[in-house]
Design a protein around this motif. Sequence first.
Motif, PDB file in Angstrom:
ATOM      1  N   LEU A 242       0.798  -1.228   0.000  1.00  0.00           N
ATOM      2  CA  LEU A 242       0.000   0.000   0.000  1.00  0.00           C
ATOM      3  C   LEU A 242       0.832   1.279   0.000  1.00  0.00           C
ATOM      4  O   LEU A 242       0.596   2.177  -0.817  1.00  0.00           O
ATOM      5  CB  LEU A 242      -0.947   0.010   1.210  1.00  0.00           C
ATOM      6  CG  LEU A 242      -1.988  -1.111   1.235  1.00  0.00           C
ATOM      7  CD1 LEU A 242      -2.755  -1.092   2.547  1.00  0.00           C
ATOM      8  CD2 LEU A 242      -2.922  -1.003   0.055  1.00  0.00           C
ATOM      9  N   ILE A 243       1.787   1.378   0.885  1.00  0.00           N
ATOM     10  CA  ILE A 243       2.543   2.624   1.006  1.00  0.00           C
ATOM     11  C   ILE A 243       3.522   2.791  -0.154  1.00  0.00           C
ATOM     12  O   ILE A 243       3.720   3.908  -0.646  1.00  0.00           O
ATOM     13  CB  ILE A 243       3.272   2.712   2.364  1.00  0.00           C
ATOM     14  CG1 ILE A 243       2.288   2.564   3.529  1.00  0.00           C
ATOM     15  CG2 ILE A 243       4.059   4.017   2.476  1.00  0.00           C
ATOM     16  CD1 ILE A 243       1.156   3.576   3.562  1.00  0.00           C
ATOM     17  N   GLY A 244       4.119   1.709  -0.605  1.00  0.00           N
ATOM     18  CA  GLY A 244       5.043   1.791  -1.742  1.00  0.00           C
ATOM     19  C   GLY A 244       4.388   2.370  -2.991  1.00  0.00           C
ATOM     20  O   GLY A 244       4.859   3.386  -3.529  1.00  0.00           O
ATOM     21  N   PRO A 245       3.294   1.765  -3.481  1.00  0.00           N
ATOM     22  CA  PRO A 245       2.629   2.326  -4.664  1.00  0.00           C
ATOM     23  C   PRO A 245       2.070   3.728  -4.434  1.00  0.00           C
ATOM     24  O   PRO A 245       2.103   4.565  -5.340  1.00  0.00           O
ATOM     25  CB  PRO A 245       1.493   1.338  -4.945  1.00  0.00           C
ATOM     26  CG  PRO A 245       1.931   0.073  -4.318  1.00  0.00           C
ATOM     27  CD  PRO A 245       2.737   0.467  -3.114  1.00  0.00           C
ATOM     28  N   LEU A 246       1.592   4.005  -3.243  1.00  0.00           N
ATOM     29  CA  LEU A 246       1.081   5.337  -2.918  1.00  0.00           C
ATOM     30  C   LEU A 246       2.192   6.372  -3.047  1.00  0.00           C
ATOM     31  O   LEU A 246       2.005   7.430  -3.663  1.00  0.00           O
ATOM     32  CB  LEU A 246       0.513   5.335  -1.490  1.00  0.00           C
ATOM     33  CG  LEU A 246       0.195   6.668  -0.843  1.00  0.00           C
ATOM     34  CD1 LEU A 246      -0.823   7.430  -1.651  1.00  0.00           C
ATOM     35  CD2 LEU A 246      -0.305   6.450   0.569  1.00  0.00           C
ATOM     36  N   THR A 247       3.352   6.073  -2.516  1.00  0.00           N
ATOM     37  CA  THR A 247       4.488   6.989  -2.593  1.00  0.00           C
ATOM     38  C   THR A 247       4.942   7.171  -4.040  1.00  0.00           C
ATOM     39  O   THR A 247       5.229   8.290  -4.476  1.00  0.00           O
ATOM     40  CB  THR A 247       5.641   6.475  -1.713  1.00  0.00           C
ATOM     41  OG1 THR A 247       5.153   6.305  -0.371  1.00  0.00           O
ATOM     42  CG2 THR A 247       6.809   7.445  -1.692  1.00  0.00           C
ATOM     43  N   ALA A 248       4.982   6.076  -4.781  1.00  0.00           N
ATOM     44  CA  ALA A 248       5.385   6.162  -6.193  1.00  0.00           C
ATOM     45  C   ALA A 248       4.381   6.985  -6.998  1.00  0.00           C
ATOM     46  O   ALA A 248       4.771   7.848  -7.799  1.00  0.00           O
ATOM     47  CB  ALA A 248       5.523   4.767  -6.783  1.00  0.00           C
ATOM     48  N   ALA A 249       3.087   6.753  -6.790  1.00  0.00           N
ATOM     49  CA  ALA A 249       2.059   7.490  -7.531  1.00  0.00           C
ATOM     50  C   ALA A 249       2.123   8.978  -7.217  1.00  0.00           C
ATOM     51  O   ALA A 249       2.057   9.823  -8.122  1.00  0.00           O
ATOM     52  CB  ALA A 249       0.669   6.933  -7.198  1.00  0.00           C
ATOM     53  N   ALA A 250       2.268   9.312  -5.938  1.00  0.00           N
ATOM     54  CA  ALA A 250       2.350  10.726  -5.560  1.00  0.00           C
ATOM     55  C   ALA A 250       3.589  11.382  -6.179  1.00  0.00           C
ATOM     56  O   ALA A 250       3.529  12.521  -6.642  1.00  0.00           O
ATOM     57  CB  ALA A 250       2.381  10.855  -4.036  1.00  0.00           C
ATOM     58  N   SER A 251       4.691  10.649  -6.215  1.00  0.00           N
ATOM     59  CA  SER A 251       5.935  11.195  -6.765  1.00  0.00           C
ATOM     60  C   SER A 251       5.897  11.353  -8.280  1.00  0.00           C
ATOM     61  O   SER A 251       6.529  12.250  -8.833  1.00  0.00           O
ATOM     62  CB  SER A 251       7.109  10.301  -6.377  1.00  0.00           C
ATOM     63  OG  SER A 251       7.267  10.291  -4.982  1.00  0.00           O
ATOM     64  N   LEU A 252       5.172  10.478  -8.963  1.00  0.00           N
ATOM     65  CA  LEU A 252       5.090  10.540 -10.423  1.00  0.00           C
ATOM     66  C   LEU A 252       4.105  11.598 -10.929  1.00  0.00           C
ATOM     67  O   LEU A 252       4.207  12.045 -12.066  1.00  0.00           O
ATOM     68  CB  LEU A 252       4.685   9.176 -10.986  1.00  0.00           C
ATOM     69  CG  LEU A 252       5.764   8.102 -10.958  1.00  0.00           C
ATOM     70  CD1 LEU A 252       5.172   6.740 -11.306  1.00  0.00           C
ATOM     71  CD2 LEU A 252       6.888   8.462 -11.910  1.00  0.00           C
ATOM     72  N   PHE A 253       3.168  11.989 -10.090  1.00  0.00           N
ATOM     73  CA  PHE A 253       2.121  12.914 -10.516  1.00  0.00           C
ATOM     74  C   PHE A 253       2.678  14.213 -11.097  1.00  0.00           C
ATOM     75  O   PHE A 253       2.242  14.634 -12.190  1.00  0.00           O
ATOM     76  CB  PHE A 253       1.153  13.199  -9.371  1.00  0.00           C
ATOM     77  CG  PHE A 253      -0.071  13.932  -9.795  1.00  0.00           C
ATOM     78  CD1 PHE A 253      -1.220  13.255 -10.145  1.00  0.00           C
ATOM     79  CD2 PHE A 253      -0.088  15.326  -9.867  1.00  0.00           C
ATOM     80  CE1 PHE A 253      -2.361  13.933 -10.549  1.00  0.00           C
ATOM     81  CE2 PHE A 253      -1.211  16.015 -10.268  1.00  0.00           C
ATOM     82  CZ  PHE A 253      -2.356  15.315 -10.617  1.00  0.00           C
ATOM     83  N   PRO A 254       3.622  14.902 -10.436  1.00  0.00           N
ATOM     84  CA  PRO A 254       4.122  16.163 -11.015  1.00  0.00           C
ATOM     85  C   PRO A 254       4.750  15.975 -12.401  1.00  0.00           C
ATOM     86  O   PRO A 254       4.594  16.830 -13.277  1.00  0.00           O
ATOM     87  CB  PRO A 254       5.165  16.640  -9.997  1.00  0.00           C
ATOM     88  CG  PRO A 254       4.765  15.997  -8.714  1.00  0.00           C
ATOM     89  CD  PRO A 254       4.188  14.670  -9.110  1.00  0.00           C
ATOM     90  N   ARG A 255       5.427  14.868 -12.607  1.00  0.00           N
ATOM     91  CA  ARG A 255       6.050  14.607 -13.917  1.00  0.00           C
ATOM     92  C   ARG A 255       4.992  14.539 -15.019  1.00  0.00           C
ATOM     93  O   ARG A 255       5.134  15.150 -16.078  1.00  0.00           O
ATOM     94  CB  ARG A 255       6.832  13.301 -13.868  1.00  0.00           C
ATOM     95  CG  ARG A 255       7.335  12.887 -15.215  1.00  0.00           C
ATOM     96  CD  ARG A 255       8.002  11.539 -15.184  1.00  0.00           C
ATOM     97  NE  ARG A 255       8.247  11.102 -16.545  1.00  0.00           N
ATOM     98  CZ  ARG A 255       8.236   9.856 -16.911  1.00  0.00           C
ATOM     99  NH1 ARG A 255       8.011   8.902 -16.044  1.00  0.00           N
ATOM    100  NH2 ARG A 255       8.458   9.537 -18.158  1.00  0.00           N
ATOM    101  N   TYR A 256       3.937  13.782 -14.780  1.00  0.00           N
ATOM    102  CA  TYR A 256       2.896  13.645 -15.798  1.00  0.00           C
ATOM    103  C   TYR A 256       2.054  14.912 -15.929  1.00  0.00           C
ATOM    104  O   TYR A 256       1.504  15.188 -16.995  1.00  0.00           O
ATOM    105  CB  TYR A 256       2.037  12.400 -15.537  1.00  0.00           C
ATOM    106  CG  TYR A 256       2.788  11.153 -15.945  1.00  0.00           C
ATOM    107  CD1 TYR A 256       2.830  10.774 -17.282  1.00  0.00           C
ATOM    108  CD2 TYR A 256       3.493  10.408 -15.020  1.00  0.00           C
ATOM    109  CE1 TYR A 256       3.551   9.663 -17.688  1.00  0.00           C
ATOM    110  CE2 TYR A 256       4.217   9.297 -15.409  1.00  0.00           C
ATOM    111  CZ  TYR A 256       4.242   8.925 -16.741  1.00  0.00           C
ATOM    112  OH  TYR A 256       4.965   7.821 -17.139  1.00  0.00           O
ATOM    113  N   ALA A 257       1.989  15.700 -14.867  1.00  0.00           N
ATOM    114  CA  ALA A 257       1.310  16.997 -14.965  1.00  0.00           C
ATOM    115  C   ALA A 257       2.104  17.912 -15.893  1.00  0.00           C
ATOM    116  O   ALA A 257       1.517  18.625 -16.715  1.00  0.00           O
ATOM    117  CB  ALA A 257       1.150  17.620 -13.584  1.00  0.00           C
TER     118      ALA A 257
END
Length: 157
Positions: free
Chosen positions: A16-31
Amino acid sequence: MKALLLVIHVVLAIVLIGPLTAAASLFPRYAREAVAAGEDHAGPFAVLKALHRISTGYAVAGITVPVFGIATASAMGVLGDYWIWISMALTVVAAGLLAWAVVPVQRRVMELLQSPGGTDRVPALLPRLGMVTGIFGLTWAIVVILMIVRPGSSTGV
């Protein structure tokens, strides 16, 4: 029982925490990619929707990680150790960052990308979002280090 609680706690943290951290970190890049694509940002926007869904959904499910962590610490008799308290405080910090700084800004970025002329306002939000998601990830890294090293514990490394 202690081993089972520890296994559940660690597996939940990884899943749970691993994918959550990865998703939050990737969001600015895709934005940034969505902004660069201009009005034709359907591809990056679909990724943003998925990353936001992971950020929110896994955050809710992630509540189980500290619940099992507290149960594990209690069963192991280390609930009074300072490294547990520091870990719990950092978990609260991470949850606060996610709830009040990451998810709302993600939502705002997606709203702006869908509104006429909103794409121009997105870049101003991204440096702070990137910084906060970095702090969010660093917070979890410190918690993991504390869980492994357990400073001051007789069972520590």
